[in-house]
Write a protein that holds these residues in place. Sequence first.
Motif, PDB file in Angstrom:
ATOM      1  N   TYR C 102     -12.979  -4.929   3.489  1.00 21.19           N
ATOM      2  CA  TYR C 102     -11.842  -5.832   3.680  1.00 21.19           C
ATOM      3  C   TYR C 102     -12.211  -7.283   3.380  1.00 21.19           C
ATOM      4  CZ  TYR C 102      -8.614  -2.273   5.207  1.00 21.19           C
ATOM      5  OH  TYR C 102      -7.766  -1.193   5.219  1.00 21.19           O
ATOM      6  N   ASP C 122      -3.814  -1.569   0.054  1.00 22.90           N
ATOM      7  CA  ASP C 122      -4.613  -2.317   1.023  1.00 22.90           C
ATOM      8  C   ASP C 122      -4.551  -3.820   0.765  1.00 22.90           C
ATOM      9  OD1 ASP C 122      -5.285  -0.080   2.384  1.00 22.90           O
ATOM     10  OD2 ASP C 122      -7.323   0.085   1.596  1.00 22.90           O
ATOM     11  N   ASN C 125      -1.090  -5.040   1.721  1.00 23.58           N
ATOM     12  CA  ASN C 125      -0.999  -4.989   3.173  1.00 23.58           C
ATOM     13  C   ASN C 125      -1.728  -6.175   3.805  1.00 23.58           C
ATOM     14  OD1 ASN C 125      -0.385  -3.997   5.662  1.00 23.58           O
ATOM     15  ND2 ASN C 125      -2.025  -2.472   5.700  1.00 23.58           N
ATOM     16  N   THR C 129      -0.201  -9.259   6.180  1.00 25.55           N
ATOM     17  CA  THR C 129      -0.536  -9.311   7.606  1.00 25.55           C
ATOM     18  C   THR C 129      -1.514 -10.441   7.941  1.00 25.55           C
ATOM     19  OG1 THR C 129      -2.261  -7.666   7.201  1.00 25.55           O
ATOM     20  CG2 THR C 129      -0.147  -6.854   8.043  1.00 25.55           C
ATOM     21  N   ILE C 150       4.540   4.888  -1.123  1.00 24.69           N
ATOM     22  CA  ILE C 150       5.151   5.303   0.149  1.00 24.69           C
ATOM     23  C   ILE C 150       5.094   4.154   1.143  1.00 24.69           C
ATOM     24  CG2 ILE C 150       4.813   6.823   2.144  1.00 24.69           C
ATOM     25  CD1 ILE C 150       3.887   8.986   0.150  1.00 24.69           C
ATOM     26  N   ARG C 151       3.935   3.518   1.208  1.00 29.92           N
ATOM     27  CA  ARG C 151       3.796   2.401   2.146  1.00 29.92           C
ATOM     28  C   ARG C 151       4.697   1.238   1.741  1.00 29.92           C
ATOM     29  NH1 ARG C 151      -2.550   1.462   2.582  1.00 29.92           N
ATOM     30  NH2 ARG C 151      -2.066   0.447   4.574  1.00 29.92           N
ATOM     31  N   GLN C 154       8.294   1.894   2.654  1.00 26.05           N
ATOM     32  CA  GLN C 154       8.463   1.702   4.088  1.00 26.05           C
ATOM     33  C   GLN C 154       8.577   0.201   4.398  1.00 26.05           C
ATOM     34  OE1 GLN C 154       8.880   4.222   6.060  1.00 26.05           O
ATOM     35  NE2 GLN C 154       9.066   3.032   7.950  1.00 26.05           N
ATOM     36  N   MET C 155       7.731  -0.602   3.771  1.00 26.26           N
ATOM     37  CA  MET C 155       7.791  -2.054   3.959  1.00 26.26           C
ATOM     38  C   MET C 155       9.147  -2.590   3.503  1.00 26.26           C
ATOM     39  SD  MET C 155       3.978  -3.235   2.687  1.00 26.26           S
ATOM     40  CE  MET C 155       4.191  -5.011   2.994  1.00 26.26           C
ATOM     41  N   GLU C 158      11.755  -1.899   5.974  1.00 25.97           N
ATOM     42  CA  GLU C 158      11.634  -2.778   7.148  1.00 25.97           C
ATOM     43  C   GLU C 158      11.794  -4.246   6.761  1.00 25.97           C
ATOM     44  OE1 GLU C 158       7.903  -1.837   8.975  1.00 25.97           O
ATOM     45  OE2 GLU C 158       8.347   0.321   9.072  1.00 25.97           O
ATOM     46  N   ALA C 160       9.985  -6.009   5.066  1.00 28.98           N
ATOM     47  CA  ALA C 160       8.716  -6.724   5.202  1.00 28.98           C
ATOM     48  C   ALA C 160       8.139  -7.167   3.856  1.00 28.98           C
ATOM     49  CB  ALA C 160       7.697  -5.834   5.930  1.00 28.98           C
ATOM     50  N   GLY C 265      -1.304  13.543   0.249  1.00 29.46           N
ATOM     51  CA  GLY C 265      -0.915  12.218   0.719  1.00 29.46           C
ATOM     52  C   GLY C 265      -0.684  12.166   2.215  1.00 29.46           C
TER      53      GLY C 265
END
Lengths: 413, 413, 413, 413
Positions: C102, C122, C125, C129, C150-151, C154-155, C158, C160, C265
Amino acid sequence: MDRALAEAGERRIGWAARAMPVLTALGERFAAERPLEGWRIAACLHVTAETAVLVGALRAGGAEIALAASNPLSTQDDVAQALGEYGIAVHARAGVDRETYYRHIHRALDIAPGLVLDDGCDLVNTLHTERTELLDGVRGGCEETTTGIIRLRQMTAEAALRFPVVAVNDTRTKRMFDNRYGTGQSTVDGIMRATNTLLAGKTVVVAGFGYCGRGVAERARGLGARVVVTEIDPVKALDASLQGYEVRPMAAAAREGDVFVTVTGNRDVIRGEHLAVMKDGAILANAGHFDVEIDVRALDELAQAVHRGVRANTDEYVLADGRRLLLLAEGRLVNLTAAEGHPAAVMDMSFSAQALALAWLVREHALLAPGVYDVPEEVDVEVARLKLAAAGIEVDELTAEQERYLHSWRSGS
Amino acid sequence: MDRALAEAGERRIGWAARAMPVLTALGERFAAERPLEGWRIAACLHVTAETAVLVGALRAGGAEIALAASNPLSTQDDVAQALGEYGIAVHARAGVDRETYYRHIHRALDIAPGLVLDDGCDLVNTLHTERTELLDGVRGGCEETTTGIIRLRQMTAEAALRFPVVAVNDTRTKRMFDNRYGTGQSTVDGIMRATNTLLAGKTVVVAGFGYCGRGVAERARGLGARVVVTEIDPVKALDASLQGYEVRPMAAAAREGDVFVTVTGNRDVIRGEHLAVMKDGAILANAGHFDVEIDVRALDELAQAVHRGVRANTDEYVLADGRRLLLLAEGRLVNLTAAEGHPAAVMDMSFSAQALALAWLVREHALLAPGVYDVPEEVDVEVARLKLAAAGIEVDELTAEQERYLHSWRSGS
Amino acid sequence: MDRALAEAGERRIGWAARAMPVLTALGERFAAERPLEGWRIAACLHVTAETAVLVGALRAGGAEIALAASNPLSTQDDVAQALGEYGIAVHARAGVDRETYYRHIHRALDIAPGLVLDDGCDLVNTLHTERTELLDGVRGGCEETTTGIIRLRQMTAEAALRFPVVAVNDTRTKRMFDNRYGTGQSTVDGIMRATNTLLAGKTVVVAGFGYCGRGVAERARGLGARVVVTEIDPVKALDASLQGYEVRPMAAAAREGDVFVTVTGNRDVIRGEHLAVMKDGAILANAGHFDVEIDVRALDELAQAVHRGVRANTDEYVLADGRRLLLLAEGRLVNLTAAEGHPAAVMDMSFSAQALALAWLVREHALLAPGVYDVPEEVDVEVARLKLAAAGIEVDELTAEQERYLHSWRSGS
Amino acid sequence: MDRALAEAGERRIGWAARAMPVLTALGERFAAERPLEGWRIAACLHVTAETAVLVGALRAGGAEIALAASNPLSTQDDVAQALGEYGIAVHARAGVDRETYYRHIHRALDIAPGLVLDDGCDLVNTLHTERTELLDGVRGGCEETTTGIIRLRQMTAEAALRFPVVAVNDTRTKRMFDNRYGTGQSTVDGIMRATNTLLAGKTVVVAGFGYCGRGVAERARGLGARVVVTEIDPVKALDASLQGYEVRPMAAAAREGDVFVTVTGNRDVIRGEHLAVMKDGAILANAGHFDVEIDVRALDELAQAVHRGVRANTDEYVLADGRRLLLLAEGRLVNLTAAEGHPAAVMDMSFSAQALALAWLVREHALLAPGVYDVPEEVDVEVARLKLAAAGIEVDELTAEQERYLHSWRSGS
């Protein structure tokens, strides 16, 4: 009306002939060389258009021929009629009973043959049991099927066979191309015509993984089925497994199959104990030579009702618990009964080997003791070479240096 | 005699129904829930046994139905007769001419439909050009084919379409299973029935690599053919190549093919320039919706003689240099004409989606502007779920933790 | 020594480049047109030779680039070194721990990017964040994997997500060629390198029948395995079944498999309850993006002994009853870890779409709301066209009349 | 350090042993029955882990063994070391020159063998030409390869062979499973490891359609390649064609191939004239026993530059016009050099037949004239039976009635 029938037969023979370039070429050569001049031939074969092309080639070679059917269900009456008008003695009619079937074989034998052509060994068997007076005149024969060869080898072991027989079944050509590709396609073809079932996603159980079974398995898989193989021979079973098929005993496969195809050369491969556990709607088809592979008597006994002909060539057996099993072609050869047997292109190879083997017997019979003989390698290679030529396919030739290399064991690593 | 015909049709429908468990189950549900109560439906579909099962389910749901044929060659007269006795207004007869074909469509439209079912867009087209007085009453429709959808999208682009149409062709179910597996098997089946040709070792040229073309290519390869694909779309061409097929322009493929199958949705895919270079004995078959993919007029002009019906569904065209080309089914859908169309098991899925889509239109039409709509995802999933259940196949269920995982984007690597 | 490492990396990049003609051609075009002039790009990608060719093309187009690894195990240190000498800021090293992983992403983000390239989400994301101060400067991005999409969806749901992201995974090109053919080959390659197991005759269980799973299933079958598929989606399960695969729940498949490949997945696809019933010698491999598909913790708990590295990339877990399970690549991507990931020829297509999508974002970003976008169709077609050209494959062109036909809905049957 | 090497070898042997359940079981039986008690065996085999398991079983059976390598490139030095510590006289080292290679064979012969094991006939050849003083002591041998058998048959024809040799290559087991499945997988494995090339969409030219060639063709096709076959034998060429492969002369195939695999047993299959027309980037691999199938000398002469090791096991030859040809493994066996040879599971069958054949020679040698002998059928069946048992696969048993049926030729149709 006979004329109309004969004309229909001629059209059918003409259609077959155009897919049989090798046999056609041989017919032309035979007409020039007359290798069978003066020979009488008794033949017991499926009386189909392709057989008619073979008979035509033999006649062109000088032979006199009498023909009986090797299976009462496979006779194409229009072809029989056309052959009759063409001057061949044909003793065959579709759908005759067992007695007539054997009477026809006797009529064909009445020609007092010098050579015989058989497909399943019934003619040769009749000759050795009921027409022994003719045996002295027979110089040799050809047998087309695996089943027939098994019987002939047994006769040889018992010293019962009286003349040399060429096992046409045992050429590389016949085994690979006819058994595998011919039976493969025509069997799935027969099942589709009889049922119009979508094979994709179905579980097809193939009993027997000889050349025929392998062909059926490949075609069923090629049409999208999941294929389960049953075998008794560990080597074949292992081969099936290494080709990605599931291998299971029939007792287990019987519970899973949507379609069953027997192609073993043995009897009672699907028995009462298997029928008892099958799924509703299971389809039963036989692609082995004789109609003994599915135990139809057991099926009859299990069934509370039988609906014949729910579709052409399909009988429905309703069991006590309501499950329905579908028997195709009464358990006889599904590819001959519900489809049209081997495509002519396949028979072209097999029958060309047959014709060349007869010519070889004429030349060599004096040197041959009674027994089963392999087709001479050069017959096989010649058939393949003619076939490739007809398809426009070229192969490589060895260079002189490569010839040398292959024949010298002295060259090292 | 009409009774005998109707009985033959009933048997045929009964046979189809046993391979259509999903539609049968839906018919039972519809009979209980009556979702189509009071609706009039004009349908233009292939008049076959499988369609009869669909029509039965819709009628069980409360609909009044008038049916015309979407192809004059595909009508099964016995099924039409049986449906008539069952109380459906059927306007269809095998082998009618173009004028009668369209008159039948008009007769079906006379019902003044609230919903329409179409298969190729001829009914919807007629409605928008010659029966515009009925348009106000139509609330929605379904279209079955890719070809029809192309025409509907064009109509939408020109603001000509007047009601919502569900593109049943575009469900995952229909695309994958019907186009691919159904057309695939029935096309090779049609070619085998028409010609009894051995496909192993043949070069089969498949024009078009959409879902149907892919299905045909897979089945031809599965039967042992070498497959050459022609395409105009680079992405599809690349996909074909990566699946191991040769990809070539038709001008090159024409010289190599033993069998040609067009399945593009376009016209003149095989033209005079291609016919001129083909091999003797080449077989021409079309599996696309309309009979325009092979340029039959060009074939007629090139031919010095035409022998109709050398086998059923096979016409022979003899060119000036002696080469013979074989056209199957007059260039119409070979799988419907020479075989029996999609196996019932495939139509089961497609027609079940059709039935569920009509029920959805009844519920939702007020909210829908004119245009082409995808089948709702849940219809698709429900059809698949019912089908798996019928085949005894179980799938996994997500655990609660897996559900959570799939819905959370916060978890990292 | 660094120089030696860089030279090894250069050789490796040169080898990859020769299998990437499309990206090479794009690099030349970019060098001329400079479509990325003045843009800073933060990328989180597998640091491999193929990625290096992409980075080279982007730099040729004018971009400044900072690169982090999207997986600590896949980094080729020699390539990283070569890229560094080439002037790219590379933050990656093979085998780093999670914290360093990271930190490297943060270092890449320090460039204050206008565009981002991600592979698993990643980097995006982390940006949303922990580095929200940079969000205003980001105009758009590309995401490579299904998992990442997929992520991102979802964001989006939301609200986001703060900028437009092109789902490179969702092009026809990427899905068909990369997921299916690339993952398919490299996964079986990884299994063979890790274990040298003969796949013929083995039962291979493929969990998940998306594009990747389909590719793995095809290759396993193509190598002679019997393939069993597990699924949760009824439509995919039915498709697998119609392709001739067995479909079973994992609980049943676990007892039969010799080799297991997860590619769903999702997490915990193979759990303790499955491990508990597997055969001695079963091989466990994951081809899904994250290392959560096989529950390695459960495996650890079940094992009485673990022998690491019985072969490279293979750990043996000995259970209480003596059965031995073999885990490949610690449950991480077997195709990247035990083989070399996608062949360069596949990445050529995917990365070319990536490069063209970035150029498109530069042109179009002002018009795009935050959200996930499909790759424009013309990008896909252009990539395929260039690829066919490189392979010497020609496709057909529509005639003027065919164009007209496709665009007219007025022509009838 | 020798100890470390030996330990690595032991691990490798242990890994192989777990994939060789049949040979392991035989080793246990041999340890109990000691069928080779007092016999000295000179063996010339690939010195690999699988061979080590065979050698272990023979020693368990009572034999004293001296081992030389049958190919200088295939020797696994760690295995050689482990065998040495285990008490076997091993004369082998990776990468030795030709002179040392033959010196090692002489050292193995120094044991004055009663039995010999050969793999390519070099040991038997040396024995008959340079070590004739030992011939009287030799009672029999086994030969593993097709190439070796060709040389032995030539020796027999010339009355040069002095003892009976069992052609282990010619069992159904070996031919089907080892040649076809083993060579098939390991050859594509070797090509993938050496080049990481995506095979999907590539044109792979397979020269030779014997069992090995067939296996390579199936695997290449199974990985998505378009496969072109070259042959000299019309029967094999026809078989390839009927399996859907294109068959062409090498002169034509040379222009189209992306990857070439020779597997003919002959020399100069790819010659200067072929190299001269190949595409840029073409990959050349040999899977035949000797390194003579690709004419490397011609390649050297055509090349203006050679870059050795552009990847491991890959040399790049740059021709005058800039085209680059890639030669794998210097034209030696690509599956042994670039991959790991046959998977242990395949060698399990072949080596078990070898072990059983040696035991049979011990029992029968007194009755056997010099010459080449088939493996007794029961050896084959026993190997297959043990293998199926190890895989948990059951086969059917004949019922008493079926046994009777198969043995009676009197039952009719």
